[in-house]
Design a protein around this motif. Structure first.
Motif, short mmCIF file in Angstrom:
data_model
loop_
_atom_site.label_atom_id
_atom_site.label_comp_id
_atom_site.label_asym_id
_atom_site.label_seq_id
_atom_site.Cartn_x
_atom_site.Cartn_y
_atom_site.Cartn_z
N TRP A 1 0.85 -1.14 0.04
CA TRP A 1 -0.03 0.09 -0.01
C TRP A 1 0.89 1.31 -0.08
O TRP A 1 0.36 2.28 -0.78
N PRO A 2 1.88 1.45 1.00
CA PRO A 2 2.71 2.59 0.61
C PRO A 2 3.16 2.71 -0.71
O PRO A 2 3.61 3.82 -1.29
N LEU A 3 3.64 1.67 -1.25
CA LEU A 3 4.22 1.72 -2.83
C LEU A 3 3.12 2.32 -3.65
O LEU A 3 3.68 3.11 -4.67
N ILE A 4 2.01 2.03 -3.61
CA ILE A 4 0.85 2.53 -4.57
C ILE A 4 0.54 4.13 -3.92
O ILE A 4 0.35 4.79 -4.79
N ALA A 5 0.52 4.18 -2.96
CA ALA A 5 0.09 5.75 -2.22
C ALA A 5 1.05 6.67 -2.19
O ALA A 5 0.82 7.85 -2.38
N LEU A 6 2.44 6.34 -2.18
CA LEU A 6 3.31 7.34 -2.20
C LEU A 6 4.30 7.33 -3.28
O LEU A 6 4.78 6.13 -3.52
N THR A 7 4.36 8.40 -4.18
CA THR A 7 4.95 8.47 -5.18
C THR A 7 6.32 9.22 -5.36
O THR A 7 7.02 9.27 -6.06
N GLY A 8 6.55 10.11 -4.25
CA GLY A 8 7.87 10.77 -3.94
C GLY A 8 8.64 9.99 -3.15
O GLY A 8 8.39 9.47 -2.17
N GLN A 9 9.88 10.12 -3.60
CA GLN A 9 11.05 9.26 -2.99
C GLN A 9 10.84 9.86 -1.52
O GLN A 9 11.52 9.18 -0.56
N GLU A 10 10.62 10.97 -1.49
CA GLU A 10 11.12 11.67 -0.06
C GLU A 10 10.24 11.30 1.03
O GLU A 10 10.27 11.18 2.37
N HIS A 11 8.95 10.56 0.51
CA HIS A 11 7.96 9.89 1.40
C HIS A 11 8.12 8.52 1.75
O HIS A 11 7.30 7.85 2.20
#
Length: 273
Positions: free
Chosen positions: A209-219
């Protein structure tokens, strides 16, 4: 066979099983202190010839592992704290409060357990995109605010609280919020710790889920950061093992420090269930 011999055999088997289970973790820790390329030798060495912290310096100075670690702590901590609030209140309500449709609603929630989480990921992502929560910590935390498993666990444990205790508090003039915070929560302490460990471990290790929801490397959280690091340093086993140690060590320390409460909650829950 004498009882003493039987005890020695059982203890020997348990010790052997513990060694087999711990060996990969210990070897991972050992490799993380080796110089680049040392672990690729044949046969692989068990201990570093010249221990170094260079792999850890590489992780935190150049690879940005410190940022990923901070992100994981923030996300897992927020998920744990907020989900405990919702799961405890909902579980207590299903166990002790009477309202219309309580049993039907609870059975519907239990029915949702058979639905794979992957089925809901696309509509959930579209909903978060509509709300503007994609690529934000809120987009990762919000879907985990309550879980059917957490509600079920709290409900089963809270059913063991005597109704007479709650009725006596109501007769004395205590409100429902006062009863919940001053009477119920202290009695739920073992299951609170157990649920907190379950939730923190799930949030810490969550990758999909974080891989899907987070698109910016800083997150990025640690699992995603480690996966992106593996693509760049696929042959650097020592660096990857150091990253694995950074990922595993916090949750291992948390579990060991709270294992007494964790086991107490599981055992008491099985008795009360």
């Amino acid at each position: 066979m004498s009882p003493r011999l039987m005890k020695a055999i059982i203890n020997g088997l348990l010790i052997g099983g513990a060694v087999v289970a711990l060996f990969p973790l210990l070897w991972m820790l050992s490799v993380s202190f080796m110089v680049p390329g040392e672990a690729s030798a044949l046969p692989p060495p068990l201990l570093p010839a010249h221990a170094t912290l260079g792999n850890y310096r590489e992780l935190f100075v150049r690879a940005g592992m410190g940022r990923y670690l901070l992100n994981s702590v923030l996300v897992a901590g927020a998920v744990t704290a907020l989900s405990l609030v919702f799961n405890l209140m909902a579980g207590y309500a299903f166990a002790k409060l009477r309202f219309a449709g309580r049993e039907r609603l609870f059975r519907a929630l239990l029915g949702a357990l058979v639905i794979p989480a992957q089925v809901a990921m696309l509509p959930l992502f579209l909903l978060l995109k509509y709300m503007g929560l994609v690529n934000s910590y809120a987009g990762v935390v919000a879907p985990a605010l309550a879980s059917v498993f957490g509600i079920f666990l709290v409900r089963q444990y809270a059913r063991g609280i005597p109704d007479e205790l709650l009725e006596a508090a109501r007769i004395d003039g205590a409100g429902e919020w006062h009863i919940f915070t001053r009477i119920v929560l202290p009695l739920l302490k073992p299951i609170i710790v157990t649920l907190a460990i379950f939730t923190f471990l799930a949030a810490w290790n969550d990758f999909m889920w974080p891989l899907i929801a987070l698109t910016g490397q800083e997150h990025y959280t640690l699992p995603i950061g480690l996966a992106s690091l593996a693509r760049e340093h696929a042959q650097d086993s020592e660096l990857m093992m150091a990253g694995s140690v950074v990922t595993v060590l916090p949750v291992l320390a948390l579990f060991l420090s709270l294992q007494r409460y964790y086991l107490e909650g599981l055992l008491l829950g099985s008795v009360k269930g």
